[in-house]
Design an enzyme around this catalytic site. Sequence first.
Site, PDB file in Angstrom:
ATOM      1  N   ALA A  16       0.936  -1.014  -0.057  1.00  0.00           N
ATOM      2  CA  ALA A  16       0.030   0.086   0.025  1.00  0.00           C
ATOM      3  C   ALA A  16       0.807   1.320  -0.083  1.00  0.00           C
ATOM      4  O   ALA A  16       2.163   0.987   0.290  1.00  0.00           O
ATOM      5  CB  ALA A  16      -0.842   0.057   1.364  1.00  0.00           C
ATOM      6  N   ASN A  87      10.050   0.694   5.282  1.00  0.00           N
ATOM      7  CA  ASN A  87       8.876   1.706   5.107  1.00  0.00           C
ATOM      8  C   ASN A  87       7.430   1.363   5.814  1.00  0.00           C
ATOM      9  O   ASN A  87       7.014   1.977   6.407  1.00  0.00           O
ATOM     10  CB  ASN A  87       8.552   1.751   3.406  1.00  0.00           C
ATOM     11  CG  ASN A  87       6.975   2.139   3.472  1.00  0.00           C
ATOM     12  OD1 ASN A  87       6.789   3.224   3.422  1.00  0.00           O
ATOM     13  ND2 ASN A  87       6.212   1.244   3.072  1.00  0.00           N
ATOM     14  N   TYR A 153       2.821   7.438  18.525  1.00  0.00           N
ATOM     15  CA  TYR A 153       3.352   7.552  17.432  1.00  0.00           C
ATOM     16  C   TYR A 153       4.508   8.284  17.206  1.00  0.00           C
ATOM     17  O   TYR A 153       5.566   7.965  16.514  1.00  0.00           O
ATOM     18  CB  TYR A 153       2.183   7.837  16.344  1.00  0.00           C
ATOM     19  CG  TYR A 153       2.522   7.994  14.902  1.00  0.00           C
ATOM     20  CD1 TYR A 153       2.949   6.835  14.241  1.00  0.00           C
ATOM     21  CD2 TYR A 153       2.873   9.100  14.259  1.00  0.00           C
ATOM     22  CE1 TYR A 153       3.237   6.876  12.991  1.00  0.00           C
ATOM     23  CE2 TYR A 153       3.188   9.191  13.124  1.00  0.00           C
ATOM     24  CZ  TYR A 153       3.422   8.061  12.264  1.00  0.00           C
ATOM     25  OH  TYR A 153       4.036   7.948  11.107  1.00  0.00           O
TER      26      TYR A 153
HETATM   27  P1  NAP Z   1      -0.115   2.595   4.378  1.00  0.00           P
HETATM   28  O1  NAP Z   1      -0.642   2.999   3.205  1.00  0.00           O
HETATM   29  O2  NAP Z   1      -0.987   2.351   5.578  1.00  0.00           O
HETATM   30  O3  NAP Z   1       0.955   1.577   4.011  1.00  0.00           O
HETATM   31  C1  NAP Z   1       1.602   0.821   5.279  1.00  0.00           C
HETATM   32  C2  NAP Z   1       2.252  -0.438   4.849  1.00  0.00           C
HETATM   33  O4  NAP Z   1       2.995  -0.907   5.945  1.00  0.00           O
HETATM   34  C3  NAP Z   1       1.347  -1.405   4.330  1.00  0.00           C
HETATM   35  O5  NAP Z   1       1.949  -1.986   3.031  1.00  0.00           O
HETATM   36  C4  NAP Z   1       1.486  -2.353   5.146  1.00  0.00           C
HETATM   37  O6  NAP Z   1       1.197  -3.793   4.872  1.00  0.00           O
HETATM   38  C5  NAP Z   1       2.667  -2.346   5.978  1.00  0.00           C
HETATM   39  N1  NAP Z   1       2.773  -2.907   7.293  1.00  0.00           N
HETATM   40  C6  NAP Z   1       2.053  -2.336   8.512  1.00  0.00           C
HETATM   41  N2  NAP Z   1       2.340  -3.193   9.243  1.00  0.00           N
HETATM   42  C7  NAP Z   1       3.308  -4.395   8.945  1.00  0.00           C
HETATM   43  C8  NAP Z   1       3.842  -5.349   9.666  1.00  0.00           C
HETATM   44  N3  NAP Z   1       3.470  -5.514  10.838  1.00  0.00           N
HETATM   45  N4  NAP Z   1       4.324  -6.263   9.079  1.00  0.00           N
HETATM   46  C9  NAP Z   1       4.656  -5.966   7.688  1.00  0.00           C
HETATM   47  N5  NAP Z   1       4.056  -4.897   6.934  1.00  0.00           N
HETATM   48  C10 NAP Z   1       3.346  -3.945   7.762  1.00  0.00           C
HETATM   49  O7  NAP Z   1       0.562   3.794   5.245  1.00  0.00           O
HETATM   50  P2  NAP Z   1       1.906   4.592   4.438  1.00  0.00           P
HETATM   51  O8  NAP Z   1       1.444   6.081   4.837  1.00  0.00           O
HETATM   52  O9  NAP Z   1       2.417   4.268   2.969  1.00  0.00           O
HETATM   53  O10 NAP Z   1       3.051   4.668   5.536  1.00  0.00           O
HETATM   54  C11 NAP Z   1       4.370   4.037   5.049  1.00  0.00           C
HETATM   55  C12 NAP Z   1       5.482   4.730   5.893  1.00  0.00           C
HETATM   56  O11 NAP Z   1       5.444   6.179   5.795  1.00  0.00           O
HETATM   57  C13 NAP Z   1       4.986   4.386   7.621  1.00  0.00           C
HETATM   58  O12 NAP Z   1       6.389   4.106   8.294  1.00  0.00           O
HETATM   59  C14 NAP Z   1       4.427   5.581   8.068  1.00  0.00           C
HETATM   60  O13 NAP Z   1       4.571   5.974   9.343  1.00  0.00           O
HETATM   61  C15 NAP Z   1       5.135   6.682   7.390  1.00  0.00           C
HETATM   62  N6  NAP Z   1       4.585   8.080   6.971  1.00  0.00           N
HETATM   63  C16 NAP Z   1       3.399   8.074   6.618  1.00  0.00           C
HETATM   64  C17 NAP Z   1       2.823   9.451   6.622  1.00  0.00           C
HETATM   65  C18 NAP Z   1       1.506   9.720   5.935  1.00  0.00           C
HETATM   66  O14 NAP Z   1       0.979  10.995   6.110  1.00  0.00           O
HETATM   67  N7  NAP Z   1       0.926   8.794   5.350  1.00  0.00           N
HETATM   68  C19 NAP Z   1       3.668  10.595   6.840  1.00  0.00           C
HETATM   69  C20 NAP Z   1       4.878  10.302   7.414  1.00  0.00           C
HETATM   70  C21 NAP Z   1       5.322   8.979   7.536  1.00  0.00           C
HETATM   71  P3  NAP Z   1       0.360  -4.821   5.351  1.00  0.00           P
HETATM   72  O15 NAP Z   1      -0.803  -4.273   5.915  1.00  0.00           O
HETATM   73  O16 NAP Z   1      -0.096  -5.717   4.133  1.00  0.00           O
HETATM   74  O17 NAP Z   1       1.120  -5.707   6.204  1.00  0.00           O
END
Ligand code: NAP
Length: 252
Positions: A16, A87, A153
């Site tokens: 995702a 990630n 967080y």
């Molecule tokens: P997302 O769309 O919810 O994607 C999160 C990904 O992490 C998914 O592919 C999920 O895959 C995977 N994941 C979660 N728990 C996991 C586990 N226990 N084992 C393996 N994979 C796991 O969110 P995103 O925004 O792309 O987040 C990616 C990164 O960016 C994160 O570290 C987040 O903290 C960071 N971030 C996001 C934002 C934002 O505004 N979106 C801002 C700053 C930083 P499965 O559920 O299939 O395992």
Amino acid sequence: MSILKDKTVFISGASAGIGMATAKKFSEKGVKLVLAARRIDRLKELKKDLNGNIFTVQLDIREYDAVNTVISKLPNEFKNIDILVNNAGLGRGLDKLHQANRESWEDMIDTNIKGLLYLSRAIIPQMVERNQGHIINIGSIAGHEVYPGGNVYCATKHAVDAITKGMRLDLVDTKVRVSTVDPGLVETEFSEVRFYGDTERAKKVYQGYTPLTPDDIADTIVWIAERPPHVQIAEVIIFPTDQASASSLNRK
Ligand code: NAP
């Protein structure tokens, strides 16, 4: 031709958001990809859309033994990981600390800190042995500032910031590079996960301004990886133009 051609890239959380977009951008560079997440069906679908040599694997990065098994059993052609994109991560709730539930803390700490550590511990030794490699951690502006309800967080992302800096110190006598990309608001499934599937609440997070897209972050990750080997981008903080800090947003 990109210097990334034929490199092996491991991306956690490629099912995702930012991880999926990063997989797509890297695949355009002719890399070999190892894509990990819990939702293996999504990874298999993604693989159909991508070019090149791709290995998908179901992995919950909170499971120490599973992480080690996956890394030690990678097929030979994917064993030498050149770039690790740490990630996978999540937020759980926005409750005040004294009102939050313990499970939300465990989820965030186990994934964002411990999962990142497990993968790094399993992969970095072979980078050191080959004296080459690149770790790109996905932190957050939450690793630099604390916003209301962000308590745990933000603590996990502050930990990612400290771990990134620690890794860079640990690896300074090698050619292994360590970088972090720290985004502000990116429209992904992040908020849906944070609010336990409450889609309406999640949508509101991204309304009234123009958030970043996963591609914006993926572009930066690939750009960092493509710098010449003597260049180590330490840290990139990326905001939408409508955002000035963790809690300053120009929402109409
Ligand atoms: P997302 O769309 O919810 O994607 C999160 C990904 O992490 C998914 O592919 C999920 O895959 C995977 N994941 C979660 N728990 C996991 C586990 N226990 N084992 C393996 N994979 C796991 O969110 P995103 O925004 O792309 O987040 C990616 C990164 O960016 C994160 O570290 C987040 O903290 C960071 N971030 C996001 C934002 C934002 O505004 N979106 C801002 C700053 C930083 P499965 O559920 O299939 O395992």
